[in-house]
Scaffold this active site. Structure first.
Site, mmCIF file in Angstrom:
data_model
loop_
_atom_site.group_PDB
_atom_site.id
_atom_site.type_symbol
_atom_site.label_atom_id
_atom_site.label_comp_id
_atom_site.label_asym_id
_atom_site.label_seq_id
_atom_site.Cartn_x
_atom_site.Cartn_y
_atom_site.Cartn_z
ATOM 1 N N TRP B 319 -4.299 -2.775 -0.516
ATOM 2 C CA TRP B 319 -3.007 -2.432 -0.172
ATOM 3 C C TRP B 319 -2.782 -0.982 -0.808
ATOM 4 O O TRP B 319 -1.715 -0.288 0.249
ATOM 5 C CB TRP B 319 -2.147 -3.423 -1.181
ATOM 6 C CG TRP B 319 -0.487 -3.049 -1.127
ATOM 7 C CD1 TRP B 319 0.391 -3.473 -0.354
ATOM 8 C CD2 TRP B 319 0.234 -2.274 -2.059
ATOM 9 N NE1 TRP B 319 1.420 -2.766 -0.637
ATOM 10 C CE2 TRP B 319 1.445 -1.990 -1.710
ATOM 11 C CE3 TRP B 319 -0.325 -1.262 -3.038
ATOM 12 C CZ2 TRP B 319 2.469 -1.220 -2.348
ATOM 13 C CZ3 TRP B 319 0.727 -0.553 -3.716
ATOM 14 C CH2 TRP B 319 2.082 -0.516 -3.527
ATOM 15 N N HIS B 320 -3.459 -0.497 -1.519
ATOM 16 C CA HIS B 320 -3.526 0.938 -1.933
ATOM 17 C C HIS B 320 -3.641 1.973 -0.838
ATOM 18 O O HIS B 320 -3.150 3.073 -0.821
ATOM 19 C CB HIS B 320 -3.880 1.152 -3.197
ATOM 20 C CG HIS B 320 -3.194 0.470 -4.552
ATOM 21 N ND1 HIS B 320 -3.454 -0.649 -4.817
ATOM 22 C CD2 HIS B 320 -2.280 1.243 -5.370
ATOM 23 C CE1 HIS B 320 -2.727 -0.832 -5.924
ATOM 24 N NE2 HIS B 320 -1.930 0.090 -6.443
ATOM 25 N N GLY B 321 -4.579 1.635 0.045
ATOM 26 C CA GLY B 321 -5.030 2.601 0.956
ATOM 27 C C GLY B 321 -6.034 1.861 1.829
ATOM 28 O O GLY B 321 -6.613 0.966 1.473
ATOM 29 N N PHE B 483 0.805 5.251 -0.126
ATOM 30 C CA PHE B 483 0.476 3.956 -0.179
ATOM 31 C C PHE B 483 1.606 3.142 0.412
ATOM 32 O O PHE B 483 1.542 2.055 0.950
ATOM 33 C CB PHE B 483 0.359 3.357 -1.508
ATOM 34 C CG PHE B 483 -0.870 3.777 -2.487
ATOM 35 C CD1 PHE B 483 -1.692 4.510 -1.936
ATOM 36 C CD2 PHE B 483 -0.387 4.204 -3.562
ATOM 37 C CE1 PHE B 483 -2.903 5.092 -2.945
ATOM 38 C CE2 PHE B 483 -1.318 4.829 -4.572
ATOM 39 C CZ PHE B 483 -2.507 5.167 -3.780
#
Lengths: 450, 483
Positions: B319-321, B483
């Site tokens: 989800w962060h990248g 993000f």
């Protein structure tokens, strides 16, 4: 265990909102008498803090508790080196050069070949070959300070000369070399975008032209805040002061490791290329003497100029003309003879710009010169300069530089006012030089101004 | 528009003034317009995206509530639609690269299509808010009937770009309250905003220089230096994100709204699970409620729970990248959470006395060990590639041996005097750790909770002065914007 929180944070928060023990829209808080003043804002922490902040700024603006040296600057760029060295210099200068890298290249390449030595451009700001030619043509002694710098635009040139006058150096003649890039550069959307501006705007009062300098309303607002808020105006100086203090503490508590290879400028630009981008090191820009027996090298910089000339901004073009006129006014006011020179560039470069646009630029220069009675010369002689005289599409090499300086001196001698100014200036400096030789060391210590 | 920009310095007071002079009925539309202006100041076209997603969710989620037999299907459609949108914008490049690498391993040379996708700011945050809404409605919570309220829930400018991820049950009711202006809103809001900016500008931005140098050129530093650099990044990301959250919460407070907290002194966590209860709380609780629990949570056996933890954290990492190092970071978090559970299981099995587990020494050691486990994770998070991260960690692993013959002279950071943040790390890092502990101790002290009025004024004046002096011309963006 693991991600099993005791309770959903949101639930806790929702409860706290429902309970609402201090602020929040869900319940109307009943204020007791002691907080009555709060209700009308008199005891609001923010209001009082803001009032103190404004009052402190006003007080400091009036009392100026600190005497900051505005020539100090954390970014040691081209303009910073130019003035750092000028302030240190004990010599007196009667001629100054202004212009972009085109002027830098012509003068320094020519000097490196003339003196047959490597020149470190961060610290080299003279024009000895030009001085020699001037002395031969007009008599007397000439000492030129080269204020030209890469990317210098008329707005920078105006601020540069103003800054020179602040250092108590007053040239009699200023030669300003201009080229179309100085007015048309797509990569420079406003005068604020140059490295020189960031340094010089600390030293020059822009009150009369700030509306022109700053294009975006945010830049204008920033300027107003910087002008009127003492702490913001001197933020960089306080920053530097804090840096010095912290550094001195660190030097005592954690001194630099001894006996190890020291951390240099080169290490820094490798580690942090974006940090203080645009700063130059004394050994970062060096000009080597050109070998007259070797064929000159030429590198094609057309792609770079295609980008620069891609989207010429009419607004920026007008602003730079405005600053050219400001420079003319400044020179007239200070009784400095300003000579404007259209620098030589290759036909290929003109093709990238568009010959129609180039003609427009030259005509605008001519019109300005006639209207304001400024000696202006178009030295872009396609017959005189060949590809062998250029490093690339716009920068002259040592051969081209020599030709340019000869042509410049010759053409100046054909103008009555310039000749008169140069002759008087050369003779005046010659006399001062002779008198200085007579002076005893004791006399130099006197406080009486010369 | 960045929180640390001049634009926001003008935008926020203008919206604030308009909000409080506007009749209650028009306040939500006003905030909605302001939020869209805020979002579209970056790329106007993406205003359509957020509006489209809002409208889509507003129209589709009621189908979940209405349907009796196909509730799950409708939920699946809504969640899939949101995730596909997120996937297209966020993971298209990553997916194409992964396919290309996979085909290349099979000897197939695939010419990938050239994609022109720019990641819309904050998409990960508002997509998660929409999914939360859909799931809650599926679970029987009430629908939001007012489209304007629902739109503002998704686009509310203080939380639009980087959270905190809100819950509609907490946010929407606040919109219907007829609130009167109070100076407390200004005081509390401005205090949070100034504190947040100070965390960002004074600490995070300076520490960023250290992290940038260390993580791009680890070969230039010794093993001990690399630990210092990793600590620096740990505090950089904390102050950057916590600073952002403070500004967001403060901005919301100016309008009388409360948004959830996101951090609670994460570096005094005594185990991995505790860390995730203190770090990015709005995300960790979202992951727990909408991923971990639907996967089965800890209702099954040890293996089943471990599997769920692993999947939750791996997806949380992604989800962060859209990059392998984020995935590895997520997997690492999953692994340390599993290890923590196993450690607890082991101590129970070995019947370690409670007096030992609850002792001060055990707690202090747990905090130190947890902090270092978290820091190892940050290496994967910050390094550009997994290879660089592994190189760094290999070097850092030799630190215990290097410390035997350690002297300050060996520290590369001490040689650097410009930027001054490098040698300053030697007192800054211990200072920040002590501050963490001090704030934890002070948190339940009355003096700290509600300091005397004069102290509050003094702190605010000091913050104003510091921010005026130390705000650079062009402060870097907040990390969580990406993000």
């Amino acid at each position: 265990m693991t991600v099993k929180a005791p309770r959903n944070t949101i639930e806790i928060l929702a409860e706290s909102i429902r309970a609402e023990d201090h602020v929040g829209p869900l319940t109307e808080q009943v204020l007791d008498e002691s907080t009555r003043k709060y209700k009308d804002g008199r005891r609001s922490v923010f209001n009082v803090a803001l009032a103190i902040f404004i009052a402190a700024n006003l007080l400091m603006s009036f009392t100026t508790p600190f005497d900051f040296d505005k020539f100090k600057f954390p970014y040691e760029g081209w303009a910073w080196w130019t003035f750092n060295d000028l302030r240190k210099s004990k010599a007196e200068y009667n001629v100054a050069l202004l212009g972009s890298s085109l002027m830098v290249s012509a003068v320094n390449n020519s000097d490196a070949m003339y003196m047959q030595k490597e020149l470190n451009l961060a610290n080299y700001h003279h024009a000895v070959y030009f001085d020699k030619l001037l002395a031969e043509k007009f008599g007397g002694t000439f000492k030129t300070y080269n204020l030209a710098g890469p990317g210098q635009m008329p707005s920078d040139a105006y601020m540069t000369l103003q800054t020179m006058l602040k250092t108590h150096q007053r040239p009699d003649v200023v030669v300003y070399g201009v080229a179309p890039r100085d007015f048309y550069d797509s990569s420079m959307i406003t005068p604020v975008d140059t490295e020189a501006f960031r340094f010089l705007h600390r030293l020059v009062n822009l009150d009369d032209s700030w509306g022109k300098v700053f294009k975006s309303p945010w830049d204008k607002l920033n300027f107003i805040l910087e002008r009127d808020c003492y702490l913001y105006q001197n933020a960089l100086d306080i920053h530097m002061l804090a840096h010095e203090k912290v550094e001195s503490v660190l030097d005592k508590v954690f001194p630099k490791p001894i006996g190890k290879k020291q951390f240099t400028y080169w290490d820094r630009i490798k580690l942090l290329p974006e940090y203080k981008a645009g700063e130059i090191h004394p050994l970062a820009v060096v000009v080597h003497p050109q070998d007259p027996n070797e064929p000159p090298t030429f590198s094609d910089n057309t792609p770079e100029y295609r980008e620069r000339y891609k989207n010429p901004d009419l607004h920026m073009y007008k602003i730079q003309h405005y600053f050219l006129l400001k420079l003319v006014e400044l020179c007239k006011r200070e009784r400095i003879e300003l000579v404007v020179v259209n620098m030589p560039i290759t036909l290929d470069n003109i093709r990238v710009l568009g010959s129609y646009r180039y003609m427009g630029y030259v005509n605008a220069l001519r019109t300005m010169a006639v209207e304001h009675k400024v000696p202006a010369f178009d030295l872009n002689d396609f017959a005189l300069y060949t590809q062998n005289d250029y490093h690339d599409g716009v920068h002259l090499n040592a051969f081209g530089g020599n030709k340019f300086l000869h042509q410049l001196v010759n053409i100046m001698s054909g103008t009555f006012s310039t000749t008169l100014a140069l002759e008087a200036s050369g003779n005046h400096m010659e006399r001062r030089k002779a008198l200085a030789k007579q002076a005893t060391p004791h006399e130099f210590k006197t406080d009486i101004p010369l | 528009m960045l929180f640390n920009s001049l634009q926001y310095l003008v935008f926020l007071p203008v919206v604030f003034l308009l909000y409080w002079i506007t009749p209650h009925k028009l306040r939500v539309p006003l905030l909605l317009v302001a939020s869209y202006l805020f979002y579209m100041s970056w790329k106007p076209i993406y205003g359509i995206l957020i509006f489209g997603l809002t409208l889509g969710n507003f129209l589709l989620v009621p189908m979940i509530a209405k349907s009796v037999t196909r509730k799950k299907l409708w939920l699946g459609i809504v969640v899939a639609a949101n995730l596909i949108t997120l996937g297209i914008f966020k993971y298209a490049y990553f997916t194409v690269d992964a396919i290309k690498s996979g085909l290349a391993m099979g000897g197939i040379d695939w010419r990938e299509p050239h994609l022109h996708i720019i990641l819309p700011l904050g998409i990960s945050f508002f997509v998660f808010e929409f999914i939360h809404y859909a799931v809650e409605v599926y679970r029987g919570k009430p629908l939001v009937k007012n489209f304007l309220n629902f739109s503002l829930f998704a686009s509310f400018f203080p939380t639009q770009i980087a959270g905190p991820i809100k819950r509609y049950q907490d946010f929407i009711p606040q919109l219907d309250i007829k609130s009167k202006f109070k100076w407390e809103y200004v005081d509390e809001g401005m205090h949070l905003i100034l504190m947040g900016l100070a965390k960002k500008v004074l600490l995070a931005d300076n520490l960023a220089l250290v992290a940038q140098a260390g993580f791009t050129h680890p070969e230039q530093f010794s093993s001990v230096d690399l630990w210092l650099i990793t600590y620096a990044f740990a505090f950089q990301i904390f102050f950057d994100f916590a600073g952002y959250t403070d500004v967001a919460r403060g901005s919301a407070m100016l309008f009388g709204y409360k948004v959830p907290i996101n951090f609670n002194l994460p570096y005094i966590a005594s185990n991995a699970a505790d860390f995730w209860r203190r770090w990015h709380i709005s995300l960790s609780t979202w992951l727990r409620d909408y991923l971990f629990i639907p996967l089965g949570g800890s209702r099954g056996n040890r293996f089943f729970t471990a599997r769920n933890l692993f999947i939750t954290m791996a997806l949380g990492g992604l989800w962060h990248g859209a990059a392998m190092h984020f995935l590895v970071w997520g997997v690492y978090q999953g692994v340390i959470l599993i290890l923590h559970r196993e450690w607890q299981h082991l101590t129970e099995l070995l019947r370690v006395p409670k007096t030992v587990i609850e002792s001060k020494l055990y707690h202090v050691l747990s905090v130190i060990i947890t902090f270092h486990f978290v820091c190892v994770g940050w290496v994967f998070f910050r390094a550009d590639t997994v290879t660089i991260a592994m190189k760094m960690l290999t070097k850092m692993a030799s630190a215990p041996i290097d410390l035997f013959s350690f002297s300050l002279n060996q520290l590369e950071v001490l040689k650097i005097r410009d930027p001054l943040i490098f040698p300053s790390l030697l007192f800054l890092i211990p200072g920040l750790m002590i501050a963490h502990l001090a704030v934890n101790w002070l948190n339940d002290k009355k003096f700290y909770q509600r300091p005397p009025w004069a102290v509050q004024v003094g702190v605010m004046v000091a913050l104003m002065c510091l921010l005026t002096i130390f705000s650079p011309d062009s402060s870097p963006r907040f990390i969580y914007f990406q993000f």
